[in-house]
Design an enzyme around this catalytic site. Structure first.
Site, PDB file in Angstrom:
ATOM      1  N   GLU A 117      45.161  37.667  46.961  1.00  0.00           N
ATOM      2  CA  GLU A 117      45.855  37.390  45.700  1.00  0.00           C
ATOM      3  C   GLU A 117      47.314  37.861  45.719  1.00  0.00           C
ATOM      4  O   GLU A 117      48.159  37.260  45.063  1.00  0.00           O
ATOM      5  CB  GLU A 117      45.112  38.039  44.532  1.00  0.00           C
ATOM      6  CG  GLU A 117      45.083  39.556  44.616  1.00  0.00           C
ATOM      7  CD  GLU A 117      44.186  40.203  43.556  1.00  0.00           C
ATOM      8  OE1 GLU A 117      43.214  39.571  43.138  1.00  0.00           O
ATOM      9  OE2 GLU A 117      44.476  41.336  43.173  1.00  0.00           O
ATOM     10  N   GLU A 162      36.395  44.808  46.623  1.00  0.00           N
ATOM     11  CA  GLU A 162      37.785  44.527  46.976  1.00  0.00           C
ATOM     12  C   GLU A 162      38.353  45.832  47.550  1.00  0.00           C
ATOM     13  O   GLU A 162      38.293  46.051  48.750  1.00  0.00           O
ATOM     14  CB  GLU A 162      38.554  44.032  45.754  1.00  0.00           C
ATOM     15  CG  GLU A 162      39.934  43.561  46.136  1.00  0.00           C
ATOM     16  CD  GLU A 162      40.788  43.237  44.922  1.00  0.00           C
ATOM     17  OE1 GLU A 162      41.509  42.248  44.973  1.00  0.00           O
ATOM     18  OE2 GLU A 162      40.758  44.003  43.934  1.00  0.00           O
ATOM     19  N   GLU A 210      45.594  49.106  46.719  1.00  0.00           N
ATOM     20  CA  GLU A 210      46.153  47.769  46.929  1.00  0.00           C
ATOM     21  C   GLU A 210      47.603  47.860  47.428  1.00  0.00           C
ATOM     22  O   GLU A 210      48.525  47.367  46.792  1.00  0.00           O
ATOM     23  CB  GLU A 210      46.006  46.958  45.645  1.00  0.00           C
ATOM     24  CG  GLU A 210      44.526  46.874  45.241  1.00  0.00           C
ATOM     25  CD  GLU A 210      44.220  45.881  44.145  1.00  0.00           C
ATOM     26  OE1 GLU A 210      45.128  45.185  43.685  1.00  0.00           O
ATOM     27  OE2 GLU A 210      43.049  45.806  43.739  1.00  0.00           O
ATOM     28  N   HIS A 259      31.808  36.287  36.077  1.00  0.00           N
ATOM     29  CA  HIS A 259      32.949  37.200  36.198  1.00  0.00           C
ATOM     30  C   HIS A 259      32.988  38.148  35.016  1.00  0.00           C
ATOM     31  O   HIS A 259      32.968  37.712  33.861  1.00  0.00           O
ATOM     32  CB  HIS A 259      34.267  36.407  36.256  1.00  0.00           C
ATOM     33  CG  HIS A 259      35.452  37.286  36.496  1.00  0.00           C
ATOM     34  ND1 HIS A 259      36.621  37.196  35.781  1.00  0.00           N
ATOM     35  CD2 HIS A 259      35.642  38.296  37.378  1.00  0.00           C
ATOM     36  CE1 HIS A 259      37.485  38.102  36.219  1.00  0.00           C
ATOM     37  NE2 HIS A 259      36.918  38.779  37.187  1.00  0.00           N
ATOM     38  N   HIS A 260      33.017  39.446  35.309  1.00  0.00           N
ATOM     39  CA  HIS A 260      33.161  40.482  34.282  1.00  0.00           C
ATOM     40  C   HIS A 260      34.430  41.276  34.562  1.00  0.00           C
ATOM     41  O   HIS A 260      34.390  42.267  35.294  1.00  0.00           O
ATOM     42  CB  HIS A 260      31.972  41.450  34.303  1.00  0.00           C
ATOM     43  CG  HIS A 260      30.690  40.850  33.833  1.00  0.00           C
ATOM     44  ND1 HIS A 260      29.472  41.447  34.062  1.00  0.00           N
ATOM     45  CD2 HIS A 260      30.433  39.710  33.133  1.00  0.00           C
ATOM     46  CE1 HIS A 260      28.511  40.705  33.518  1.00  0.00           C
ATOM     47  NE2 HIS A 260      29.064  39.641  32.968  1.00  0.00           N
ATOM     48  N   GLU A 273      38.741  46.241  42.397  1.00  0.00           N
ATOM     49  CA  GLU A 273      39.392  47.494  41.967  1.00  0.00           C
ATOM     50  C   GLU A 273      38.431  48.668  41.828  1.00  0.00           C
ATOM     51  O   GLU A 273      38.601  49.518  40.949  1.00  0.00           O
ATOM     52  CB  GLU A 273      40.182  47.315  40.649  1.00  0.00           C
ATOM     53  CG  GLU A 273      41.307  46.321  40.704  1.00  0.00           C
ATOM     54  CD  GLU A 273      40.851  44.892  40.415  1.00  0.00           C
ATOM     55  OE1 GLU A 273      39.926  44.708  39.626  1.00  0.00           O
ATOM     56  OE2 GLU A 273      41.446  43.964  40.996  1.00  0.00           O
TER      57      GLU A 273
END
Ligand code: NOJ
Ligand code: CA
Length: 711
Positions: free
Chosen positions: A515, A509, A181, A420-421, A491
């Site tokens: 974000e 991602e 990232e 969402h986890h 991630e």
């Protein structure tokens, strides 16, 4: 129509000594790429690669150092002393249909050289190198067949070299064992330096290991105009590869991500490594159009993929990133444990039943497939940076999130809620909970999950990109497929084309997404014209475009962040980014104010029959047109870096003789990413296959066009 033609071009099983000195050569089907393999006088495996007579890879060595599993004692090196026992050439020219993607059919056309290597003596270890040479690049992998001298073993080092022909211009992010990232840098390879402090900012968890290292996909351009991309394909049961730059010789050497003990990989024969890929062309658009990485992956294991649906979604998500609401229910992050009896709600919890219904209504009204909801389950009071192992259980909702009522409501509106986890990188905990979590999803009508791995991997201290985690991500892809669940991993390790094998794995991602604009110094205007040449080479990204409220101080007057693109560029991203999973990331109220521009996001497809990469230069600009799957509509996106420019779109791809209405969503004349970014203009015009559009792009701007046949 599928057709298969496998030619056995030559089968050579030559006496060991005659091959020692001899070069074995291989040409791509169109003869533009030439590969040579040989053993040098030390018995080291060597290869080189050229494109239209220009050197791409100068003589480079291949090899491994291994050790035994139980006592760490060394095994004979595979870096020298090798002999060739056979060399076989074959070729392939077949076609296959991806479940989703940028085209509806992909040609898999290559020449192959398989070399079997061994050593002298009774401790000899056998391994094979398989080269596949496509018209746009090379893939090679190593295989360790079943054999008596090694069964279980540890890779101490893979010493694959890429000796480049010059100090190329490179588009790179720092070598790292945990994160991708980063804002990319553009520099000569000799200037790669990950010690630049800007790289360490705003990263959840990262591990630099050498200031001269980069990650893949590494995009480069040579002085003589070759575009070269190095990455890997089919990363399974093996760590990801970083590249260490030797600046004096322009040589890149593989550095595998180690495990918690410093070992690189644990293998059992028969074993194979991922493919190392070198995509090359004299046209930048060919790099974007390449399917070589997908071709190097195994076919889909999902026999009936009818439940896999490319998805456009909205979500209770951006509002947390901009600080309007919170993931946690009872107190800010890093507070004490959530205790429903003792702690009072903050009043800012985002995932409330009422707020989720608001998004479901919006999704239903505007034709979106899904609504992502983050912060629905207990644990968010404790999740961040605390390294606690059992924060989330993935089945316990907060008291203000009514699972059953939302199931009923979403079904009545024909909208799917996306689960969402967030694992908070507590991966053993997630592994223990997975079956329970997926059964819960199925019971309550969810068929897609977004996973997340924020933080350092606990409790084992593994790395995000090491073999243990690589196996975890694949295990999640397989297990979700068993439950008919679609997957979006945040991630994770960077993708390597595994979505061909597991097409339920819609996106990852594994890069710096939208974000970062909400709470950091942001992504630079050039980010979007670099990513397709780097991160996207391995597969789709859940990038979350579509921000209309570009000035974030609107939400909170103390907020300094803004988005470094124009609004029209936010629209164009839906086309320049190829992903079967696309979010309209902004809040319903942002879209309701600009419904005319929002129309493009509503219309744009997420799955394609065809893609035409019209013009591109890494770091500068990209213009691409795509035809919606099963429809006659085309969509076109043109984007630029911080410089204004005019994109040229030759519409020669349209059906000859047919007229289309082009709706052009363009930057306003005075727009720029740094001032008046939200100013756009929409115009309509009749076009056909003879039209050439000139599209003016503002600094940091873009242009989106929809092309609908006139009946
Ligand atoms: C990071 C992810 O990229 C983001 O999408 C998510 O909202 C947060 N983690 C929380 O899980
Ligand atoms: Ca992230």
């Amino acid at each position: 129509m599928l057709f298969k033609k496998v030619l056995l071009a030559a089968f050579v099983s030559l006496a060991v000594c005659s091959l020692q000195a001899q070069r074995t050569t291989l040409s791509s089907p169109d003869k533009n790429l030439q590969l040579a393999f040989w053993l040098n006088d030390k018995g080291t495996a060597m290869y080189e690669l050229s494109y239209k007579g220009k050197a791409v890879i100068l003589p480079s060595s291949l090899g491994f150092d291994l050790k035994k599993t139980y006592d760490d004692s060394p095994l004979p090196t595979l870096k020298e002393g090798l002999t060739v026992t056979s060399a076989t050439q074959t070729s392939n020219d077949t076609k296959w249909k991806p479940v989703w993607g940028d085209v509806k059919e992909i040609r898999d056309n290559y020449s192959q050289l398989s070399v079997s290597l061994s050593q002298k003596g009774d401790k000899a270890i056998q391994f094979n190198v398989i080269f596949k040479l496509f018209n746009d690049g090379l893939g090679f992998r190593f295989e360790f067949p079943e054999q008596k001298n090694i069964q279980h073993f540890i890779i101490k080092e893979e010493a694959t070299q890429f000796h480049l022909a010059g100090d190329h211009k490179a588009f790179w992010i720092p070598g790292d064992f945990d994160s991708n990232e980063f804002n990319p840098n553009t520099s000569k390879l000799s200037e790669v330096n990950s010690e630049d402090p800007k790289f360490a900012a705003n990263i959840y968890a990262h591990t630099f290991f050498d200031k001269n290292a980069t990650q893949t996909p590494l995009m480069m351009k040579s002085n003589d105009g070759l575009y070269i991309n190095i990455h890997e394909a089919a990363l399974v049961n093996y760590p990801a590869m970083n590249l260490l730059v030797d600046k004096s010789t322009n040589t890149l050497t593989s550095v595998l991500v180690p495990d918690a003990l410093g070992n690189r990989a644990y293998l059992q024969t028969p074993a194979k490594t991922p493919w190392r890929t070198i995509i090359v062309s004299d046209k930048a658009t060919d790099i974007l159009a390449s399917h070589t990485i997908l071709n190097l992956n195994d076919p889909s294991v999902i026999k009936d993929p009818s439940w896999i649906k490319p998805t456009k979604y909205v979500g209770v998500w951006w509002e947390m990133h901009i600080g309007k609401s919170t993931w946690d229910y009872a107190g800010s992050m890093n507070a004490t444990s959530f205790d429903a009896a003792g702690l009072k709600p903050t009043g800012k919890h985002g995932a409330t039943t009422a707020n989720v219904k608001r998004y479901i209504d919006f999704a239903a009204k505007h034709g979106f497939d899904g609504v992502l909801v983050e912060g629905w389950n207990t644990g968010w009071e404790d999740w961040f940076g605390q390294f606690k192992e059992n924060v989330f259980d993935f089945v316990t909702p907060y008291p203000d999130f009514d699972v059953k009522e939302l199931q009923r409501y979403a079904a009545s509106k024909k909208v799917k809620i996306i689960m969402h986890h967030e694992t908070s990188a507590s991966v053993s905990n997630y592994e223990r909970q997975m079956d329970t979590a997926y059964r819960f999803m199925k019971k309550f009508g969810y068929d897609a999950v977004k996973t997340g791995y924020v933080g350092h991997i606990i409790p084992r201290g593994e790395h995000h990109d090491g073999q243990w985690m690589v196996n975890h991500y694949v295990r999640v892809a397989k297990k979700t497929a068993d439950y008919k669940i679609m997957l979006d991993a945040h991630e994770p390790v960077r993708p390597t084309g595994l979505s061909r094998t597991y097409p339920n794995w819609l996106a990852c991602e594994a890069a710096r997404g939208m974000e970062f604009n909400a709470w950091s110094d942001g992504n630079r205007p050039e980010h979007d014209v670099i990513l397709p040449f780097t991160r996207f080479m391995g597969g789709p990204m859940d990038y979350t475009p579509g921000i209309f409220q570009l000035d974030l101080s609107y939400w909170d007057k103390n907020k300094k962040e803004t988005i470094h693109t124009t609004l029209a560029k936010q629209l164009a991203l839906y086309v320049t980014i190829c992903s079967p999973l696309q979010m309209a990331a902004d809040l319903p109220e942002s879209y309701e104010k600009k419904l005319d521009a929002f129309q493009f996001i509503k219309d744009v497809a997420v799955d394609w029959d065809d893609s035409k990469y019209l013009e591109a230069e890494p770091g500068d600009y990209i213009t691409v047109a795509r035809k919606a799957k099963g429809k006659e509509n085309w969509f076109l996106g043109a984007i630029t870096d911080e410089n204004a420019r005019t994109a040229t779109a030759d519409l020669g791809f349209l059906e000859p003789g047919k007229k289309y209405t082009a709706t052009i969503y363009a930057d306003a004349d005075d727009a720029s990413y740094d001032k008046n970014a939200a100013a756009y203009k929409i115009s309509k015009q009749v076009v056909d296959s003879k039209t050439v559009l000139s599209l003016k792009l503002a600094p940091g701007g873009g242009c989106a066009v929809s092309l609908v046949p006139i009946k």
